[in-house]
Design a protein around this motif. Structure first.
Motif, PDB file in Angstrom:
ATOM      1  N   LEU A   4       0.991  -1.444  -0.237  1.00 32.72           N
ATOM      2  CA  LEU A   4      -0.244   0.027   0.246  1.00 32.72           C
ATOM      3  C   LEU A   4       0.781   1.348   0.195  1.00 32.72           C
ATOM      4  CD1 LEU A   4      -2.924   1.309   0.291  1.00 32.72           C
ATOM      5  CD2 LEU A   4      -2.259   1.146   2.874  1.00 32.72           C
ATOM      6  N   GLN A   5       2.142   0.838   0.291  1.00 28.85           N
ATOM      7  CA  GLN A   5       2.680   2.241   0.865  1.00 28.85           C
ATOM      8  C   GLN A   5       3.738   2.912  -0.089  1.00 28.85           C
ATOM      9  OE1 GLN A   5       4.950   1.322   4.036  1.00 28.85           O
ATOM     10  NE2 GLN A   5       5.999   3.447   4.332  1.00 28.85           N
ATOM     11  N   GLU A   8       1.339   4.267  -2.461  1.00 28.90           N
ATOM     12  CA  GLU A   8       1.059   5.640  -2.127  1.00 28.90           C
ATOM     13  C   GLU A   8       1.892   6.424  -3.084  1.00 28.90           C
ATOM     14  OE1 GLU A   8       0.171   5.780   1.112  1.00 28.90           O
ATOM     15  OE2 GLU A   8      -1.868   5.057   1.351  1.00 28.90           O
ATOM     16  N   ASP A  12       2.025   8.735  -6.342  1.00 24.16           N
ATOM     17  CA  ASP A  12       2.403   9.982  -6.126  1.00 24.16           C
ATOM     18  C   ASP A  12       3.664  10.309  -6.962  1.00 24.16           C
ATOM     19  OD1 ASP A  12       1.845  12.407  -4.737  1.00 24.16           O
ATOM     20  OD2 ASP A  12       2.813  12.266  -4.429  1.00 24.16           O
ATOM     21  N   LYS A  15       2.015  11.340 -11.359  1.00 20.30           N
ATOM     22  CA  LYS A  15       0.950  12.111 -11.504  1.00 20.30           C
ATOM     23  C   LYS A  15       0.851  13.047 -12.240  1.00 20.30           C
ATOM     24  CE  LYS A  15       0.664  14.548  -7.439  1.00 20.30           C
ATOM     25  NZ  LYS A  15       0.419  14.220  -5.278  1.00 20.30           N
TER      26      LYS A  15
ATOM     27  N   MET B 212      -6.068  -0.219  -1.004  1.00 22.01           N
ATOM     28  CA  MET B 212      -5.422   0.381  -2.390  1.00 22.01           C
ATOM     29  C   MET B 212      -5.977   0.657  -3.191  1.00 22.01           C
ATOM     30  SD  MET B 212      -2.293  -2.879  -1.925  1.00 22.01           S
ATOM     31  CE  MET B 212      -3.573  -3.830  -2.786  1.00 22.01           C
ATOM     32  N   SER B 215      -6.428   4.402  -1.644  1.00 21.05           N
ATOM     33  CA  SER B 215      -5.202   5.302  -2.283  1.00 21.05           C
ATOM     34  C   SER B 215      -5.157   5.942  -2.929  1.00 21.05           C
ATOM     35  CB  SER B 215      -4.204   4.455  -1.399  1.00 21.05           C
ATOM     36  OG  SER B 215      -3.245   4.746  -0.757  1.00 21.05           O
ATOM     37  N   PHE B 216      -5.212   4.665  -4.377  1.00 18.55           N
ATOM     38  CA  PHE B 216      -4.377   5.201  -4.919  1.00 18.55           C
ATOM     39  C   PHE B 216      -5.965   6.562  -5.971  1.00 18.55           C
ATOM     40  CE2 PHE B 216      -5.136   4.906 -10.456  1.00 18.55           C
ATOM     41  CZ  PHE B 216      -4.017   4.867 -10.697  1.00 18.55           C
ATOM     42  N   HIS B 218      -7.182   8.658  -4.178  1.00 24.30           N
ATOM     43  CA  HIS B 218      -7.132   9.861  -4.099  1.00 24.30           C
ATOM     44  C   HIS B 218      -5.571  10.670  -4.362  1.00 24.30           C
ATOM     45  CE1 HIS B 218     -10.698  10.054  -1.547  1.00 24.30           C
ATOM     46  NE2 HIS B 218     -10.774   8.971  -1.503  1.00 24.30           N
ATOM     47  N   THR B 219      -4.823   9.679  -3.870  1.00 24.49           N
ATOM     48  CA  THR B 219      -3.054   9.968  -4.988  1.00 24.49           C
ATOM     49  C   THR B 219      -2.918  10.297  -5.564  1.00 24.49           C
ATOM     50  OG1 THR B 219      -2.319   8.156  -3.590  1.00 24.49           O
ATOM     51  CG2 THR B 219      -0.535   8.972  -3.885  1.00 24.49           C
TER      52      THR B 219
END
Ligand code: SF4
Lengths: 423, 256
Positions: A4-5, A8, A12, A15, B212, B215-216, B218-219
């Protein structure tokens, strides 16, 4: 580190890439595999910034040996770093795909060690995905400038679309802000991909099972507003890219202030040029679908797009000698140039007028935006009742029409064009 | 001589509607409205109950392509799935026009019947296309299940897409608005009426994927470009209720 980390961090880091489309290729599912693609592409969601989410857009890693000033992942930026293993990324892609969260994978990467090593890791991941997981969904991969052409070739045999970012609208800007990247290092893979696609298409005509190289074509993107190029320079470059490299799409990305470098606009109070980006997409649309030349849209006297008006209105206002156009007689090309008439409504006009002359009410039913078009057309010789406006008044009318759309946070690239689906 | 105006009661199926068309032509009746049996109420016009007759429906069906052309036939069949008010009546007018004028009449987009059907079909197609993206499955005990709440009956249009995309999967997609479900196991599919459907409990893995995805979601959004109005234009709120990214975060089941 937990998956999960990593997700992210690596989402990020990815994006800021503008392209998230899954278009350009129709491939139906086959028994024993999972996945298909559709020519028009498909948006699976829209994020809070209004952009289409079609693909799982991530970097393989954000560890980078380069130091491009405009990029969050530059070596000198203090940031958490992570890397997917090929297996992890495959599991994630499949888990998301089966649940219909995504249309496929958008795989890019920062340069870990060197371009070859980086590309090899991407290939490993895509090979696993295609061969072991039998994944037939969409894959967009970034070719890494400077990688061995043999590796770029392998990447293109696994991916549906390849892209190489041109990054900035001129070689000078590139030299200034991305000293590790050379213009030639970017153009070389573009050329290789173009030729690979051409050869592959020819082979497929002869032999149905010939290997497919980037069958959904090639795209690129550039950052707008980080450097001083005019819209005219940008559009000329775009037109050149479409012609020379036969790109499917050129994407523009309004610069986001991610750096304190003195070479870039200071982040304090910097407004990303979203409206400018939007106008560039509209002008790009004119190049691709409306038979416009870059030189017609902007010239020396007017090097930048008018932010208040869509570029087609802008062109029409400077060329009132072409108007009004008689909708019951004008040919397709002429109709396309009328503000308020799009590709679809122009075709519908051609079809419908065979049944008899069209009037303004009829045009409305065909999807013509009369509010705009009324100033530029006649129906059987008549203009819309009571409309006699001089050029100045016309400009004011048209600007007023757009104003409500611009009062709010600015519209994103897709808002004007998309009628469902990724473009 | 004008045809007698009659109000038709029928079973609400496509075959039923085509039977009505057959009856209208044989008895020279002009349908004033069409009402499914279960919604029957008093009418101003003479009412006639039409029993669905497969043979009659087939005869009309087989005539469609020749009389209306490929496009006309396609619009008629798709038009039947739309939520256009007075849908059957508009389809009837559309069909009569096609019978009179022959293939090609669909290009006359300024004709009211053609225009209504065309718009309704475009809306159906676009809704179906949006759902190819907005559908969310959960994996529950090896089966993918999802729910949607569409305006139009989109399942017949989604069928080919999902069956082709997920040929090895078992899945069930439930349309809460029209109470029907698309079910698929490798090699077989069906669209069945289903009065009610409740989603089962999610296991650890399913919960992890949902987390997950949220989270994706929003990221990936860029803060400096925040634009909720634009998001709403592309993905109106009515879709959100069935989408994982807008569901409140779940409590993860406690480890044993
Ligand atoms: S090479 Fe790519 S990831 Fe690395 S700093 Fe430059 S743009 Fe960013």
């Amino acid at each position: 580190m937990e998956l999960l980390q990593k997700l992210e961090i690596l989402a990020d880091a990815a994006k800021y890439d503008a392209a998230c489309t899954s278009s350009g290729l129709s491939r139906s599912g086959r028994p024993g595999t999972i996945g298909s693609t559709t020519a028009g592409g498909c948006c699976h969601s829209f994020s809070a910034d209004g952009r289409c989410i079609s693909l799982l857009k991530v970097l393989m890693t954000n560890v980078c040996v380069y130091d491009c000033q405009y990029c969050v992942n530059r070596r000198s930026n203090d940031l958490p770093r992570a890397a997917f293993t090929p297996r992890e990324l495959c599991e994630l892609t499949m888990g998301f795909y089966r649940r219909n969260y995504i249309e496929g994978l958008f795989l890019s990467s920062a340069v870990l060690r060197d371009p070859d090593y980086t590309t090899e890791r991407m290939i490993q991941c895509l090979r696993l995905l295609r061969e072991e997981y039998r994944f037939g969904g969409y894959i967009h991969a970034k070719a890494i400038p400077g990688a061995d052409p043999i590796l770029t070739r392998q990447l293109g045999l696994l991916a549906d679309r390849l892209s190489v970012n041109i990054e900035l609208p001129s070689a000078q800007s590139l030299a200034l802000l991305a000293p590790d990247k050379k213009k030639q290092a970017i153009l070389a893979p573009m050329k290789q991909i173009r030729d690979g696609i051409t050869v592959s298409k020819q082979e497929l005509k002869v032999y149905r099972h010939a290997p497919r190289f980037a069958p959904a074509g090639q795209s690129t993107q550039m950052i707008v507003g980080a450097t001083g190029e005019s819209d005219r320079q940008i559009l000329a470059l775009t037109q050149g890219l479409y012609r020379t490299y036969r790109l499917k799409r050129v994407f523009y990305s309004a610069y986001m202030p991610v750096s304190n470098s003195p070479l870039l606009p200071a982040p304090q109070g910097f407004q990303p040029p979203l409206l400018r980006e939007h106008r560039l997409y509209q002008a790009d649309w004119l190049l691709r679908f409306y038979h416009f030349q870059a030189e017609e849209i902007l010239d020396e006297n007017q090097p930048n797009l008018d932010p208040r008006l869509d570029p087609k209105c802008g062109w029409a206002l400077r060329h009132l000698e072409h108007f009004p156009v008689e909708v019951n007689r004008a040919d397709y090309e002429t109709l396309l140039r009328v503000p308020g008439i799009g590709v679809k409504s122009a075709r519908r006009i051609l079809a419908a007028r065979r049944f008899g002359p069209l009037n303004f009410q009829g045009l409305k039913q065909l999807g013509v935006v009369l509010k705009r078009a009324q100033y530029f057309i006649t129906c059987s010789g008549r203009m819309e009742r009571g409309l006699r406006v001089n050029p100045d008044g016309l400009l004011r009318h048209l600007v007023a029409l757009e104003a409500p759309n611009l009062a709010q946070p600015e519209p994103e690239q897709l808002s004007l064009f998309s009628t469902g689906g990724a473009s | 001589m004008s045809w007698t105006q009659v109000s038709y009661l029928y079973d609400g199926s496509l075959a039923g509607f085509l039977t009505c068309v057959f009856e209208a032509y044989t008895h020279r009746e002009e349908p004033a409205d069409f009402t499914p049996f279960h919604q029957a109420c008093a009418s101003f016009y003479a009412q006639r109950s039409i029993e669905t007759d497969q043979a009659k429906a087939q005869r009309v069906y087989r005539s469609l392509e020749g009389k209306l052309g490929k496009t006309g036939k396609d619009w008629l069949l798709r038009g039947f799935l739309t939520c256009l008010p007075d849908r059957e009546l508009w389809l009837w007018r559309f069909l009569r026009l096609g019978y009179q004028r022959g293939p090609g009449f669909t290009r006359d987009l300024t004709n009211p019947a053609v225009c209504q059907i065309h718009k309704a079909v475009l809306a159906l197609n676009s809704e179906a296309h949006q759902f190819t993206g907005f559908v969310r499955f959960s994996q529950l005990e090896g089966v993918l299940v999802g729910t949607i709440t569409p305006k139009n009956r989109v399942l017949p249009l989604l069928r080919l897409h999902f069956c082709s995309r997920l040929p090895q999967e078992q899945f069930l997609l439930y349309d809460k608005a029209h109470r029907e479900a698309l079910v698929h196991t490798p090699g077989k599919w069906a669209i069945l009426p289903m009065e009610d459907f409740q989603m089962g409990q999610a296991d650890q893995e399913e919960l992890a994927y949902r987390k997950m995805w949220r989270s994706f979601y929003h990221t990936i959004s860029i803060e400096g470009r925040y634009n909720p109005r634009c998001r709403m234009t592309h993905m109106p709120k009515r879709y959100w209720g069935d989408m994982t990214e807008f569901a409140p975060p779940e409590q993860e089941a406690l480890e044993e």
